[in-house]
Design a protein around this motif. Structure first.
Motif, PDB file in Angstrom:
ATOM      1  N   HIS A  41       6.224   5.035  -1.327  1.00 47.58           N
ATOM      2  CA  HIS A  41       5.789   5.038  -2.792  1.00 47.58           C
ATOM      3  C   HIS A  41       5.772   3.083  -2.349  1.00 47.58           C
ATOM      4  CE1 HIS A  41       7.195   8.493  -4.039  1.00 47.58           C
ATOM      5  NE2 HIS A  41       7.790   8.521  -3.122  1.00 47.58           N
ATOM      6  N   THR A  42       4.589   3.080  -2.812  1.00 48.31           N
ATOM      7  CA  THR A  42       4.162   1.714  -2.949  1.00 48.31           C
ATOM      8  C   THR A  42       3.688   1.287  -4.072  1.00 48.31           C
ATOM      9  OG1 THR A  42       1.773   2.670  -0.469  1.00 48.31           O
ATOM     10  CG2 THR A  42       3.883   1.431  -0.701  1.00 48.31           C
ATOM     11  N   PRO A  43       2.699  -0.018  -4.247  1.00 51.66           N
ATOM     12  CA  PRO A  43       1.832  -0.443  -4.796  1.00 51.66           C
ATOM     13  C   PRO A  43       0.545  -0.397  -4.571  1.00 51.66           C
ATOM     14  CG  PRO A  43       3.645  -2.605  -4.740  1.00 51.66           C
ATOM     15  CD  PRO A  43       4.130  -0.580  -3.764  1.00 51.66           C
ATOM     16  N   PHE A  44       0.449  -0.823  -3.636  1.00 55.66           N
ATOM     17  CA  PHE A  44      -0.686  -0.582  -2.980  1.00 55.66           C
ATOM     18  C   PHE A  44      -0.939   0.107  -1.811  1.00 55.66           C
ATOM     19  CE2 PHE A  44       1.183  -4.272  -1.767  1.00 55.66           C
ATOM     20  CZ  PHE A  44       0.610  -4.600  -0.489  1.00 55.66           C
ATOM     21  N   PRO A  45      -2.164   0.730  -1.002  1.00 54.78           N
ATOM     22  CA  PRO A  45      -2.316   1.326  -0.005  1.00 54.78           C
ATOM     23  C   PRO A  45      -1.888   0.334   1.201  1.00 54.78           C
ATOM     24  CG  PRO A  45      -3.766   1.365  -1.051  1.00 54.78           C
ATOM     25  CD  PRO A  45      -3.757   0.879  -1.879  1.00 54.78           C
ATOM     26  N   VAL A  46      -0.804   0.393   1.638  1.00 50.64           N
ATOM     27  CA  VAL A  46      -0.286  -0.299   2.789  1.00 50.64           C
ATOM     28  C   VAL A  46      -0.986  -0.261   3.832  1.00 50.64           C
ATOM     29  CG1 VAL A  46       1.347  -1.411   4.602  1.00 50.64           C
ATOM     30  CG2 VAL A  46       1.891  -1.455   1.883  1.00 50.64           C
ATOM     31  N   ILE A 155       7.616   0.262  -8.261  1.00 60.87           N
ATOM     32  CA  ILE A 155       6.751   1.187  -7.557  1.00 60.87           C
ATOM     33  C   ILE A 155       5.599   0.173  -7.673  1.00 60.87           C
ATOM     34  CG2 ILE A 155       5.906   3.281  -6.446  1.00 60.87           C
ATOM     35  CD1 ILE A 155       8.063   4.532  -6.478  1.00 60.87           C
ATOM     36  N   THR A 156       4.675   0.961  -8.736  1.00 66.08           N
ATOM     37  CA  THR A 156       4.403   0.374  -9.435  1.00 66.08           C
ATOM     38  C   THR A 156       3.689  -1.235  -9.842  1.00 66.08           C
ATOM     39  OG1 THR A 156       4.424   1.154 -11.398  1.00 66.08           O
ATOM     40  CG2 THR A 156       3.136   2.675 -10.151  1.00 66.08           C
ATOM     41  N   ASP A 157       4.878  -1.812  -8.798  1.00 68.91           N
ATOM     42  CA  ASP A 157       4.812  -3.591  -9.157  1.00 68.91           C
ATOM     43  C   ASP A 157       4.831  -3.947  -7.904  1.00 68.91           C
ATOM     44  OD1 ASP A 157       4.790  -5.760 -10.126  1.00 68.91           O
ATOM     45  OD2 ASP A 157       6.634  -5.817 -11.365  1.00 68.91           O
ATOM     46  N   ASP A 158       5.506  -4.039  -7.505  1.00 70.96           N
ATOM     47  CA  ASP A 158       5.996  -5.212  -6.308  1.00 70.96           C
ATOM     48  C   ASP A 158       6.930  -4.755  -5.431  1.00 70.96           C
ATOM     49  OD1 ASP A 158       8.098  -5.646  -7.308  1.00 70.96           O
ATOM     50  OD2 ASP A 158       8.331  -7.566  -7.399  1.00 70.96           O
ATOM     51  N   PHE A 160       8.894  -1.856  -2.823  1.00 68.00           N
ATOM     52  CA  PHE A 160       8.249  -0.830  -1.250  1.00 68.00           C
ATOM     53  C   PHE A 160       9.482   0.364  -1.576  1.00 68.00           C
ATOM     54  CE2 PHE A 160       5.675  -4.364  -1.149  1.00 68.00           C
ATOM     55  CZ  PHE A 160       4.648  -4.069  -1.060  1.00 68.00           C
TER      56      PHE A 160
ATOM     57  N   PHE B  26       3.899 -10.753  -5.487  1.00 68.18           N
ATOM     58  CA  PHE B  26       2.869  -9.129  -6.234  1.00 68.18           C
ATOM     59  C   PHE B  26       3.220  -8.875  -7.723  1.00 68.18           C
ATOM     60  CE2 PHE B  26       3.575  -7.335  -1.386  1.00 68.18           C
ATOM     61  CZ  PHE B  26       2.178  -7.527  -1.214  1.00 68.18           C
ATOM     62  N   THR B  30       0.729  -8.296 -10.959  1.00 68.32           N
ATOM     63  CA  THR B  30       1.079  -7.245 -12.476  1.00 68.32           C
ATOM     64  C   THR B  30       1.131  -8.502 -13.440  1.00 68.32           C
ATOM     65  OG1 THR B  30       2.166  -6.729 -10.252  1.00 68.32           O
ATOM     66  CG2 THR B  30       2.142  -4.933 -12.463  1.00 68.32           C
ATOM     67  N   THR B 195       0.641   1.348 -13.143  1.00 70.46           N
ATOM     68  CA  THR B 195       0.958  -0.047 -14.012  1.00 70.46           C
ATOM     69  C   THR B 195       1.538  -0.067 -15.150  1.00 70.46           C
ATOM     70  OG1 THR B 195      -0.313  -0.396 -11.940  1.00 70.46           O
ATOM     71  CG2 THR B 195       0.638  -1.953 -13.259  1.00 70.46           C
ATOM     72  N   GLY B 218       2.933   6.125  -6.503  1.00 68.72           N
ATOM     73  CA  GLY B 218       2.137   5.146  -5.366  1.00 68.72           C
ATOM     74  C   GLY B 218       2.933   6.182  -4.493  1.00 68.72           C
ATOM     75  N   TRP B 223      -1.997   8.110  -1.626  1.00 63.16           N
ATOM     76  CA  TRP B 223      -2.849   6.895  -1.033  1.00 63.16           C
ATOM     77  C   TRP B 223      -4.143   6.990   0.198  1.00 63.16           C
ATOM     78  CZ3 TRP B 223      -3.512   3.357  -3.895  1.00 63.16           C
ATOM     79  CH2 TRP B 223      -2.965   2.710  -4.632  1.00 63.16           C
ATOM     80  N   LYS B 450      -3.868  -7.058  -4.876  1.00 63.59           N
ATOM     81  CA  LYS B 450      -3.120  -6.894  -4.121  1.00 63.59           C
ATOM     82  C   LYS B 450      -3.051  -6.614  -2.778  1.00 63.59           C
ATOM     83  CE  LYS B 450       0.882  -5.895  -7.740  1.00 63.59           C
ATOM     84  NZ  LYS B 450       0.955  -4.843  -8.053  1.00 63.59           N
TER      85      LYS B 450
END
Lengths: 193, 475
Positions: A41-46, A155-158, A160, B26, B30, B195, B218, B223, B450
């Motif tokens: 679960h990650t804040p953005f697609p890694v 998870i939706t912030d920073d 992983f 990050f 936010t 978020t 997430g 994704w 990000k």
């Protein structure tokens, strides 16, 4: 799985990481260990994490192709039917289009039908894309253990997270926990169902 | 954390210029973006502009009501100028929308990472502009209550629309465009809504953001499909955006009228649409980044890039104006020649020269870097371009209609106060929607921003020398 009956209520374990690099390294190890019911679960697609996890390419583009094809066919049918056709199915179902006679042009004017064919192809492809993406992802999702845990809100912030679910055949309370511990996470959270 | 004095407009081939200034983690990204939505009270200016915009939007509603009750006689449309302000405004607003899709779809396919700071913004602008655009053909048909005749709906009269008419293509193009833009905008926003959901401090916010974020958590497996879906949407929206203004131009080009019946129209309209849309993005982004302190994200480099696009598309539009004249002369067509000489020197010459000076001359200052990086100058030029592009549509629509083949049927078109106020009112509607968007939805694509930070690269190691961060980053 039934090693510790006192903690049967556990849904899974979440291991916290702070950088994309760390979770990518850890994900490779989880995949190599043979777990199947697990996720990151990650804040953005890694970038590259899906490959590290061994996620198979999605069939989404193939579904979308058929969505688009449907759009083209609907457009052809719609235009030919409404502007030129006149069928009387056994005198029960009268199907009558409206035949415009304009400047002696043919009723079925291929080139003039192209713009609407294009637009409907795009429209149905786009609707299929979004619809199938939601369907394959199981969204909207009304409840999920990962969402329940307030600790995992980052998870939706920073942050992983690697989550291994209890339903995985390889999951055992102690072994999985110590395995996750060996990946060097910041913390490990048990998740309630 | 402030790094506003960093000049990221320098092009040094040895390293990538940063797209996000002053942030190395990050969480601060936010926090800074969500602060726009989470501030207990928006800035005073927000209230002032919202009140003005809402008043204008109400004016629009009242005038549409007045039109419906009274009839199209309240407008200046006459015979021969059957298409007056409503069609001018329609083309103007649809054109504005195009920059949003260009930024979100075409720049995405070209892997232009700077798009991430402005795409949400620009997509919102697209949707609101298309709403304004869709209004005008709807009310322009005269009997508004029969607007559903535009769509192929089975009816008791056994009548169907005429699919060989470009006006019907337009119905399909614009409604597809609106739907796809809305999907694109919404799908892009889901992670950011999640978020806001996770940060919300009261129940109403949590439920509202929770509802629209669809339970996004997430997941990397999500994704994976999400990114593929986003790519597909971009690939679909790219030909779509080019087709929409082409189809709009067919409304003119497929007719027989001198000045309209030209093959240059589709590319010329598309270039003009992108040109006007970028100007509108600048007009909105410059005050917004100032008021809400988004200068770390919408940096000078972003603005400079947009100015370059404006210079390019503005010159393309200028080239098209020239080509039109050349072809009018070269074709030897008497009517075509007259139409263009009449445009530049006839009764609407004032409109033509406003158009040329705003669209062709004013963006030429952007050849100079000093101009491209001057906030005030670019704001002024963006306003000029907005004005110029509106006049372009006015010139095209009105001059060709007012004086066509037969001198006995010539006429002069003047808008009435209802025309003018309906147009001004449409700006009110646009701004009202935009201000509400800024307050309640994520203004910038948080997750995407990000993802373009150097820290997001899974191959970067914090312990390493920063110079080596990218050694295996991009193949």
């Amino acid at each position: 799985m039934s090693q510790s009956s006192s903690r049967e209520k556990i849904w899974g374990y979440a291991a916290e990481f702070t950088t994309p690099a760390a979770i990518t390294q850890a994900a490779k190890k989880v995949a190599a260990a043979g777990y199947r019911w697990w996720d990151c679960h990650t804040p953005f697609p890694v970038h590259g994490l899906d490959i590290a996890m061994g996620v198979k390419p999605t069939i989404l583009p193939i579904i979308v192709f058929f969505g688009g094809l449907t759009g083209t066919l609907v457009a052809i049918f719609l235009q030919v039917f409404t502007n030129s056709l006149e069928v009387n199915l056994w005198a029960i179902v009268p199907v009558i289009g409206y035949q415009f006679e304009v400047s002696g042009k043919p009723l079925i004017s291929g080139p003039a039908f192209v713009p609407v064919m294009f637009e409907l192809t795009v429209l149905l492809s786009a609707l299929t894309t979004v619809g199938s993406m939601f369907l394959l992802n199981g969204l909207p999702c009304l409840y999920h253990p990962v969402l329940k845990s307030t600790k995992l809100a980052r998870i939706t912030d920073d942050r992983f997270y690697i989550v291994i679910e209890a339903r995985d055949p390889k999951f055992t309370d102690e072994a999985t926990r110590s395995f996750l511990d060996s990946l060097g996470p910041e913390s490990i959270e048990p998740l309630e169902p | 954390m402030s790094a506003l004095n960093v000049d990221n407009t320098v092009d040094d081939p040895r390293q990538r210029s940063p797209l996000v200034l002053g942030h190395t983690d990050f969480a601060s990204v936010t926090n800074e973006i969500c602060a726009v939505n989470e501030a207990p009270k928006p800035p005073k200016l927000w209230y002032v502009t919202l009140v003005i915009s809402a008043c204008l939007a109400s004016t629009l509603l009242v005038l549409v009501g007045y039109l419906v009750v009274t009839g199209v006689g309240v407008w200046g449309n006459n015979n021969p100028v059957m298409w007056g302000f409503p069609i001018v405004n329609f083309v103007f607003w649809v054109g504005i929308g195009h920059a949003g899709t260009l930024i979100s779809a075409i720049l995405f396919l070209f892997r232009q990472k700077w798009r991430t700071s402005i795409n949400r913004f620009a997509e919102a602008m697209t949707i609101f502009a298309v709403i304004c655009a869709g209004l005008f053909p709807g009310i322009h048909i005269g009997r508004v209550w029969l607007a559903y005749w535009l769509f192929p709906i089975p009816n008791q009269m056994e009548m169907w629309p005429q699919f060989r008419s470009p006006l019907l293509w337009d119905v399909f193009a614009v409604s597809t465009y609106f739907t796809v833009s809305l999907l694109f905008w919404y799908v892009g926003m889901i992670p950011d809504l999640a978020t806001l959901r996770d940060r919300s401090n009261n129940r109403i916010k949590a439920i509202a953001y929770g509802f629209f974020s669809l339970g996004w958590r997430g997941s990397m497996r999500h994704w994976h499909r999400y990114e593929r879906a986003y790519l597909l949407l971009a690939a679909l929206a790219t030909p779509l955006v080019l087709s929409v203004h082409s189809v709009v131009s067919f409304d003119f080009a497929v007719s027989q009228l001198p000045g309209w019946h030209t093959t240059i129209f589709p590319p010329y309209f598309v270039a003009g649409a992108i040109f006007s849309g970028f100007a509108m993005v600048l007009t909105l982004a410059i005050p917004a980044r100032q008021i809400w302190g988004l200068k770390n994200f919408i940096t000078m480099r972003h603005l400079e890039n947009m100015n370059k696009v404006i210079l390019l598309t503005g010159s393309m539009v200028g080239y098209a104006y020239g080509t039109e004249f050349f072809i009018a002369w070269y074709s030897g067509e008497l009517y075509e020649k007259f139409a263009f000489i009449n445009r530049a020197f006839g009764q609407y010459a004032w409109a033509y020269w406003i158009m040329v000076s705003c669209n062709v001359l004013s963006p030429q200052v952007f050849w100079f870097k000093r101009a491209r990086t001057s906030i005030w100058l670019m704001f002024i030029v963006s306003i000029f371009v907005n004005i110029g592009m509106w006049f372009e549509r006015f010139v095209i629509v009105v001059t060709s209609l007012a004086q066509d083949f037969l001198p006995s049927s010539w006429g002069y078109y003047e808008p009435t106060w209802v025309d003018t106020m309906t147009f001004v009112g449409s700006f009110g509607l646009f701004m009202t929607l935009f201000l509400l968007f800024i307050r309640f939805l994520p203004v910038l694509a948080i997750a995407e921003i990000k993802a373009v930070m150097p820290e997001a690269d899974p191959h970067a190691h914090h312990e390493h020398d920063p110079d080596h961060d990218h050694e295996e980053g991009h193949a």
